[in-house]
Design an enzyme around this catalytic site. Structure first.
Site, PDB file in Angstrom:
ATOM      1  CE  LYS A 112      23.632  18.864  26.462  1.00  0.00           C
ATOM      2  NZ  LYS A 112      24.852  18.696  27.250  1.00  0.00           N
ATOM      3  CE  LYS A 195      26.675  15.885  19.471  1.00  0.00           C
ATOM      4  NZ  LYS A 195      27.170  16.786  20.535  1.00  0.00           N
ATOM      5  CE  LYS A 198      30.025  10.172  26.700  1.00  0.00           C
ATOM      6  NZ  LYS A 198      29.901  11.625  26.814  1.00  0.00           N
TER       7      LYS A 198
HETATM    8  P1  TYM Z   1      31.454  14.700  25.568  1.00  0.00           P
HETATM    9  O1  TYM Z   1      31.493  13.853  26.789  1.00  0.00           O
HETATM   10  O2  TYM Z   1      30.141  15.051  24.994  1.00  0.00           O
HETATM   11  O3  TYM Z   1      32.271  14.015  24.408  1.00  0.00           O
HETATM   12  C1  TYM Z   1      33.602  13.593  24.593  1.00  0.00           C
HETATM   13  C2  TYM Z   1      34.410  13.784  23.317  1.00  0.00           C
HETATM   14  O4  TYM Z   1      33.843  13.057  22.240  1.00  0.00           O
HETATM   15  C3  TYM Z   1      33.611  13.919  21.137  1.00  0.00           C
HETATM   16  N1  TYM Z   1      32.384  13.499  20.463  1.00  0.00           N
HETATM   17  C4  TYM Z   1      32.287  13.237  19.160  1.00  0.00           C
HETATM   18  N2  TYM Z   1      33.184  13.293  18.161  1.00  0.00           N
HETATM   19  C5  TYM Z   1      32.765  12.970  16.921  1.00  0.00           C
HETATM   20  N3  TYM Z   1      31.493  12.590  16.638  1.00  0.00           N
HETATM   21  C6  TYM Z   1      30.560  12.526  17.607  1.00  0.00           C
HETATM   22  N4  TYM Z   1      29.315  12.135  17.317  1.00  0.00           N
HETATM   23  C7  TYM Z   1      30.932  12.857  18.932  1.00  0.00           C
HETATM   24  N5  TYM Z   1      30.275  12.899  20.119  1.00  0.00           N
HETATM   25  C8  TYM Z   1      31.171  13.291  21.034  1.00  0.00           C
HETATM   26  C9  TYM Z   1      33.440  15.306  21.761  1.00  0.00           C
HETATM   27  O5  TYM Z   1      33.695  16.327  20.833  1.00  0.00           O
HETATM   28  C10 TYM Z   1      34.461  15.251  22.862  1.00  0.00           C
HETATM   29  O6  TYM Z   1      35.740  15.543  22.380  1.00  0.00           O
HETATM   30  N6  TYM Z   1      32.266  19.314  27.238  1.00  0.00           N
HETATM   31  C11 TYM Z   1      32.928  18.077  26.865  1.00  0.00           C
HETATM   32  C12 TYM Z   1      33.774  17.474  27.962  1.00  0.00           C
HETATM   33  C13 TYM Z   1      34.800  18.383  28.551  1.00  0.00           C
HETATM   34  C14 TYM Z   1      36.052  18.735  27.966  1.00  0.00           C
HETATM   35  C15 TYM Z   1      36.706  19.560  28.941  1.00  0.00           C
HETATM   36  C16 TYM Z   1      36.667  18.430  26.757  1.00  0.00           C
HETATM   37  C17 TYM Z   1      34.745  18.989  29.765  1.00  0.00           C
HETATM   38  N7  TYM Z   1      35.889  19.678  30.000  1.00  0.00           N
HETATM   39  C18 TYM Z   1      37.976  20.086  28.670  1.00  0.00           C
HETATM   40  C19 TYM Z   1      37.929  18.972  26.520  1.00  0.00           C
HETATM   41  C20 TYM Z   1      38.567  19.793  27.469  1.00  0.00           C
HETATM   42  C21 TYM Z   1      31.862  17.064  26.494  1.00  0.00           C
HETATM   43  O7  TYM Z   1      30.732  17.128  26.909  1.00  0.00           O
HETATM   44  O8  TYM Z   1      32.315  16.029  25.793  1.00  0.00           O
END
Ligand code: TYM
Length: 332
Positions: A112, A195, A198
């Site tokens: 990023k 990947k 969003k």
């Molecule tokens: P975020 O919002 O990017 O994504 C949420 C969850 O979706 C999974 N994910 C995917 N899995 C498979 N293929 C993909 N293309 C894909 N895109 C997203 C992510 O791995 C995630 O599990 N930092 C985290 C949010 C967070 C969090 C936490 C997670 C903040 N605090 C504590 C677990 C525990 C994030 O940005 O996820």
């Protein structure tokens, strides 16, 4: 029972199919066996450019999609991160034990920040994984079900937990990541080696949970494949078709070889049509339930408020311990 923690950023109006397959499907099953906490991490979402009113709306929409997808807000604790002040407070403490180089090695940060340039890269973006560690450690979490892209952040969380424990005495549980091998990474349908995200620049290859069915069908029919013409899993040589097979398998519950057999001899068109049916059969009930929930924002806010109170109590107890351990004077 053991604790589970996970969350998603409210960074779009809708979740995408990677969030659904990589995370939500696991959450839904695992919540039965764990004392589960699911947050909408709005503080994390502040690290990206955003509009204030839209962020509030996206936060509600994300919560609605959790519930619509089967997260049970009576037995699991589903809440909004900023409603529990301990997250930001513990993040500060953890910042003081995190190395500058250590945080700089996080690949998501490197990606990023190289896209944004140094001036547009905030200290908040740099500290993002530390806030994530705070989320997890506050609840003395045992397991964290996530997609593949979050594994490095969980590793950092483990390191910070161990470091804090050895410096200040046993305080945190050292958590484990849980990922589903085959479905831990879903790729963009137009660009099947990156990947699905969003925050992708183009949405042509992103399948949104709340999209109109006709839009979802169109995106699947236009998904990038290859010239070979056979429905066969080969991640290296056939990333597009392999990604579609992964999605098909995850949502139908059928193993990939069985799907390959079914479509042996038929073209990509038939395979894609069938995949569209599988995806829509899964999405449609979730979509209509989410829209129903969003019709009554007061009820949604009530659910989030009750759950925030549950989360607050657990988080506060951990934070008090931490404050004592590190030597902050108690207010009498
Ligand atoms: P975020 O919002 O990017 O994504 C949420 C969850 O979706 C999974 N994910 C995917 N899995 C498979 N293929 C993909 N293309 C894909 N895109 C997203 C992510 O791995 C995630 O599990 N930092 C985290 C949010 C967070 C969090 C936490 C997670 C903040 N605090 C504590 C677990 C525990 C994030 O940005 O996820």
């Amino acid at each position: 029972s053991p604790r589970l923690y996970s969350g998603m950023q409210p960074s779009a109006d809708s979740l995408q199919i990677g969030n659904y397959i990589g995370a939500l499907l696991q959450w839904r099953t695992l919540q039965r066996d764990y004392d589960a906490y699911f947050s909408v991490v709005d503080l994390h979402a502040l690290t990206q450019p955003h509009d204030a009113a839209e962020l509030r709306e996206k936060t509600r929409r994300t919560a609605a999609q959790y519930i619509a997808a089967g997260i049970e807000p009576e037995s699991s604790t589903l809440y909004v991160q900023s409603h529990v002040r301990a997250h930001a407070e513990l993040a500060w403490i953890l910042n003081t034990i995190t190395g500058f180089g250590e945080a700089g090695r996080m690949t998501q940060f490197k990606d990023k920040s190289s896209r944004y340039g140094t001036d547009a890269t905030s200290v908040g973006l740099f500290a993002y994984p530390v806030l994530m560690a705070a989320d997890i450690l506050l609840y003395r979490t045992n397991v964290v079900p996530v997609g593949d892209d979050q594994r490095q952040h969980i590793e950092l969380t483990r390191d910070l937990a161990e470091r804090f424990n050895s410096r200040y005495g046993e305080t945190f549980v050292v958590p484990e990541a849980i990922t589903q091998k085959e479905t831990a990474r879903i790729y963009d349908l137009q660009n099947p080696t990156s990947k699905m995200s969003k925050s992708a620049e183009s949405h042509a290859g992103v399948l949104w949970l709340l999209d109109e069915p006709s839009a979802t069908r169109k995106k699947i029919m236009r998904a990038v494949t290859d010239d070979e013409g056979s429905v066969r899993f080969d991640r290296e040589a056939k990333p597009g078709v392999s990604n579609l097979l992964t999605i098909y398998s995850a949502l139908s519950g059928r193993p990939v070889p069985a799907i390959e057999d079914e479509f042996a001899g038929s073209g990509y068109g038939d395979f894609k049509k069938s995949l569209a049916e599988v995806v829509l059969a899964e999405f449609e009930p979730v979509r209509s339930r989410a829209l129903e929930l969003l019709d009554d924002p007061a009820e949604l806010d009530r659910i989030l408020s009750v759950n925030a109170a549950k989360a607050d109590a657990v988080a506060d107890a951990t934070l008090s311990d931490v404050y004592d351990r590190v030597g902050l004077l108690r207010r009498r």
